[in-house]
Design a protein around this motif. Structure first.
Motif, PDB file in Angstrom:
ATOM      1  N   ASN A  66      10.405  56.675  -1.822  1.00 29.36           N
ATOM      2  CA  ASN A  66       8.778  56.746  -1.963  1.00 29.36           C
ATOM      3  C   ASN A  66       8.220  58.034  -2.353  1.00 29.36           C
ATOM      4  O   ASN A  66       9.053  58.937  -2.700  1.00 29.36           O
ATOM      5  CB  ASN A  66       8.435  56.438  -0.469  1.00 29.36           C
ATOM      6  CG  ASN A  66       8.918  57.423   0.660  1.00 29.36           C
ATOM      7  OD1 ASN A  66       9.197  58.565   0.357  1.00 29.36           O
ATOM      8  ND2 ASN A  66       9.221  56.849   1.698  1.00 29.36           N
ATOM      9  N   ASN A  80      11.922  47.743   2.808  1.00 32.97           N
ATOM     10  CA  ASN A  80      12.303  49.095   2.120  1.00 32.97           C
ATOM     11  C   ASN A  80      12.846  49.065   0.850  1.00 32.97           C
ATOM     12  O   ASN A  80      12.753  49.554  -0.042  1.00 32.97           O
ATOM     13  CB  ASN A  80      13.264  50.129   3.184  1.00 32.97           C
ATOM     14  CG  ASN A  80      12.827  50.363   4.397  1.00 32.97           C
ATOM     15  OD1 ASN A  80      13.233  49.920   5.560  1.00 32.97           O
ATOM     16  ND2 ASN A  80      11.646  51.112   4.391  1.00 32.97           N
ATOM     17  N   ASN A 119      10.078  48.099  -1.698  1.00 38.83           N
ATOM     18  CA  ASN A 119       9.473  49.320  -1.886  1.00 38.83           C
ATOM     19  C   ASN A 119      10.270  50.512  -2.778  1.00 38.83           C
ATOM     20  O   ASN A 119       9.691  51.010  -3.663  1.00 38.83           O
ATOM     21  CB  ASN A 119       8.952  50.204  -0.598  1.00 38.83           C
ATOM     22  CG  ASN A 119       8.119  49.564   0.312  1.00 38.83           C
ATOM     23  OD1 ASN A 119       7.375  48.700  -0.172  1.00 38.83           O
ATOM     24  ND2 ASN A 119       7.960  49.927   1.457  1.00 38.83           N
ATOM     25  N   SER A 120      11.503  50.502  -2.461  1.00 38.94           N
ATOM     26  CA  SER A 120      12.375  51.259  -3.455  1.00 38.94           C
ATOM     27  C   SER A 120      12.492  50.750  -4.899  1.00 38.94           C
ATOM     28  O   SER A 120      12.235  51.653  -5.688  1.00 38.94           O
ATOM     29  CB  SER A 120      13.837  51.403  -2.995  1.00 38.94           C
ATOM     30  OG  SER A 120      13.918  52.326  -1.499  1.00 38.94           O
ATOM     31  N   ASN A 175       9.102  51.635  -6.697  1.00 38.75           N
ATOM     32  CA  ASN A 175       8.855  53.066  -6.566  1.00 38.75           C
ATOM     33  C   ASN A 175       9.750  53.541  -7.752  1.00 38.75           C
ATOM     34  O   ASN A 175       9.385  54.666  -8.662  1.00 38.75           O
ATOM     35  CB  ASN A 175       9.064  53.945  -5.381  1.00 38.75           C
ATOM     36  CG  ASN A 175       7.863  53.514  -4.399  1.00 38.75           C
ATOM     37  OD1 ASN A 175       6.649  53.230  -4.912  1.00 38.75           O
ATOM     38  ND2 ASN A 175       8.154  53.622  -3.151  1.00 38.75           N
TER      39      ASN A 175
END
Length: 167
Positions: A55, A78, A81-82, A85
């Protein structure tokens, strides 16, 4: 090289310089042989606080490295999101699976494949930690049987490549 710093860092500028210099100097020796992987631990202000994802607080170390090793206590959000990103470098995100099961999805051991399934669903890479669990926490006389079981459970998500040459 796995850079795993698990304490507060007073001068984050020096740490960033170290990671950058290590990467540059190793690449000057052999750009294909050496890789720098940053472990999800220290964030941009020097605080030790695992994010369980890539992040904005740890991205600066991802930029300085060849890969990012996500802490083991991640959740499915997560992973998403990873990947988002990391953008085009999503395969440089290595999601941790602790075979001892400390906080990992599926509780590790012979259920490590459950975590690997989720990682592969998100098209990320995997960092398998402590497969020595097979010998350390099971009857050593069953090692070969347990090893076959463990790796066979993971096999559908493993990429096999032949070794062409040794460095």
């Amino acid at each position: 090289w796995l850079i795993n710093i698990e304490n507060k860092v007073e001068d984050i500028t020096k740490l960033k310089y170290f990671v950058s210099e290590l990467n540059n100097r190793l690449k000057a020796i052999d750009k294909d042989l050496y890789k720098i992987i940053w472990y999800d631990s220290v964030i941009e202000n020097g605080t030790l606080t695992w994010q369980n994802e890539l992040n904005s607080l740890n991205y600066n170390f991802f930029e300085l490295s060849d890969g990012f090793f996500v802490n083991y206590t991640w959740k499915e959000e997560n992973l998403r999101n990873s990947k988002k990103n990391a953008d085009k470098r999503f395969s440089d995100v290595y999601v941790g699976i602790d075979v001892f099961g400390r906080g990992v999805l599926g509780n590790g051991g012979f259920n490590s494949n459950l975590a690997l399934d989720k990682i592969k669903e998100n098209n990320l890479s995997c960092a398998l930690f402590a497969p020595g669990w097979l010998h350390e926490c099971n009857d050593p006389t069953d090692f070969y049987k347990n090893s076959d079981l463990f790796w066979n459970l993971l096999s559908k998500n493993l990429e096999r490549r032949k070794i062409r040459a040794l460095p």
